[in-house]
Design a protein around this motif. Structure first.
Motif, mmCIF file in Angstrom:
data_model
loop_
_atom_site.group_PDB
_atom_site.id
_atom_site.type_symbol
_atom_site.label_atom_id
_atom_site.label_comp_id
_atom_site.label_asym_id
_atom_site.label_seq_id
_atom_site.Cartn_x
_atom_site.Cartn_y
_atom_site.Cartn_z
ATOM 1 N N UNK A 163 5.934 3.197 -7.752
ATOM 2 C CA UNK A 163 4.787 3.374 -6.864
ATOM 3 C C UNK A 163 3.924 2.107 -6.823
ATOM 4 N N UNK A 164 3.808 1.423 -7.950
ATOM 5 C CA UNK A 164 3.049 0.170 -7.980
ATOM 6 C C UNK A 164 3.734 -0.897 -7.149
ATOM 7 N N UNK A 165 5.071 -0.975 -7.219
ATOM 8 C CA UNK A 165 5.807 -1.952 -6.428
ATOM 9 C C UNK A 165 5.661 -1.654 -4.932
ATOM 10 N N UNK A 166 5.546 -0.376 -4.586
ATOM 11 C CA UNK A 166 5.361 0.009 -3.179
ATOM 12 C C UNK A 166 3.908 -0.121 -2.728
ATOM 13 N N UNK A 167 3.000 -0.396 -3.656
ATOM 14 C CA UNK A 167 1.595 -0.528 -3.305
ATOM 15 C C UNK A 167 0.901 0.780 -3.013
ATOM 16 N N UNK A 168 1.369 1.854 -3.632
ATOM 17 C CA UNK A 168 0.819 3.183 -3.355
ATOM 18 C C UNK A 168 -0.119 3.703 -4.443
ATOM 19 N N UNK A 169 -0.268 2.955 -5.525
ATOM 20 C CA UNK A 169 -1.142 3.412 -6.601
ATOM 21 C C UNK A 169 -2.577 3.538 -6.087
ATOM 22 N N UNK A 170 -3.259 4.590 -6.528
ATOM 23 C CA UNK A 170 -4.631 4.907 -6.120
ATOM 24 C C UNK A 170 -4.713 5.300 -4.652
ATOM 25 N N UNK A 171 -3.621 5.851 -4.122
ATOM 26 C CA UNK A 171 -3.621 6.420 -2.777
ATOM 27 C C UNK A 171 -2.930 7.781 -2.842
ATOM 28 N N UNK A 172 -3.118 8.584 -1.813
ATOM 29 C CA UNK A 172 -2.453 9.880 -1.773
ATOM 30 C C UNK A 172 -0.945 9.732 -1.642
ATOM 31 N N UNK A 173 -0.497 8.573 -1.138
ATOM 32 C CA UNK A 173 0.938 8.346 -1.037
ATOM 33 C C UNK A 173 1.633 8.376 -2.385
ATOM 34 N N UNK A 174 0.945 7.941 -3.440
ATOM 35 C CA UNK A 174 1.529 7.981 -4.780
ATOM 36 C C UNK A 174 1.758 9.411 -5.251
ATOM 37 N N UNK A 175 1.014 10.379 -4.721
ATOM 38 C CA UNK A 175 1.200 11.784 -5.076
ATOM 39 C C UNK A 175 2.215 12.464 -4.175
#
Length: 301
Positions: A156-168
């Motif tokens: 998720x960090x590599x995709x840049x989704x951390x701290x977004x709803x996309x990470x969930x």
């Protein structure tokens, strides 16, 4: 010599025995209960399991002083809605509720779509390595989340989704359980219906959408309820992937009501009541389909 009848006189219409009321005696003379005998065992067990929910509801209308009192009060001296006012008056609570709803609804829809496609492929299509792939997919269900959360976080960090709803949302787009349960249900459906549609010129995708899925509503309801339940109640993964309070889910936001030195237990109880209510309503709405799916999906292996 005339034969005499040993049968009891017929009860007049509208009598207690005709209506099947309580304590009705059958033709054999035995007392017939108006309910199954298993209810005498299941009713106390149901009450036992309902005690935590009942206590949660009662505590949500107590004051902090009554909740913290020892010995604890079993019934509030008066109805105190201070906990509900504190929760609903929190400016972030509607945002947390909306975040949880978005994540849960997207996860439910994606599991229904991808789970149906994958389950139908495993149930009706034979391709090289299909059984091996099925076994490997089921094996992932035995891996605890604690072993996969760090690799998932790095992805998720590599995709840049951390701290977004996309990470969930992304890790919950499809689960092995949804694919497996729908596959089991599809196996219980007769092939003749699909073969008749193929003769009429329907493609596999059209057969799935127009014939198989309408017959699979119990299984789809079960997948929807279980996916919504697990996503809505998830706390561990949002705690790892979300840092900013504007992206909190409802479960993560409720932890802010508990401080290191002081906890507003009335607000915690009221918040949990509001959190449990959508899940409880969803389960009650799909209860019949849920039970039907569990019994039908085990017909074939």
């Amino acid at each position: 010599m005339t034969a005499t009848s040993t049968l009891p006189d017929a009860a007049p219409p509208g009598s207690a025995s005709d209506a099947g009321g309580p304590g009705v005696r059958s033709r054999t003379g035995r007392l017939r209960l108006p309910f199954s005998g298993w209810h005498l065992l299941l009713a106390p067990l149901a009450l036992l399991f309902a005690i935590p929910l009942i206590w949660l509801l009662i505590s949500s209308v107590m004051s902090n002083a009554e909740i913290n009192r020892f010995p604890p009060a079993l019934w509030p001296s008066h109805i105190d809605l201070g906990g509900y006012r504190y929760v609903l008056g929190n400016a972030m609570f509607p945002r947390w509720f909306a975040n949880s709803l978005i994540v849960s609804v997207v996860a439910v829809v994606s599991n229904l779509v991808f789970g149906a496609l994958g389950g139908y492929a495993f149930a009706r299509m034979r391709f090289a390595g299909s059984r091996t792939l099925m076994v490997l997919m089921l094996a992932t269900m035995a891996i605890p989340f604690q072993l996969t959360m760090i690799p998932t976080f790095l992805v998720m960090k590599r995709l840049g989704l951390i701290d977004t709803l996309g990470a969930l949302i992304v890790p919950s787009l499809v689960t092995p359980f949804a694919v497996f349960l729908l596959r089991q249900f599809f196996l219980s459906l007769p092939r003749e219906l699909e073969e008749a549609a193929w003769i009429d010129g329907c493609s596999r995708l059209r057969v799935l959408v127009l014939i198989v899925l309408p017959l699979s509503r119990p299984a789809l309801s079960t997948v929807a309820v279980l996916t919504f339940l697990s996503t809505w109640n998830d706390l561990t993964w949002p705690l790892i992937a979300i840092n900013h309070d504007t992206q909190y889910t409802l479960q993560l936001g409720l932890t802010t009501f508990q401080g290191q030195h002081h906890t507003r237990w009335s607000a915690v109880m009221a918040g949990n009541v509001l959190t449990v209510l959508p899940v409880l309503l969803a389960f009650l709405a799909a209860q019949k389909s849920f039970i039907q799916s569990i019994t039908s999906s085990g017909l074939k292996g």
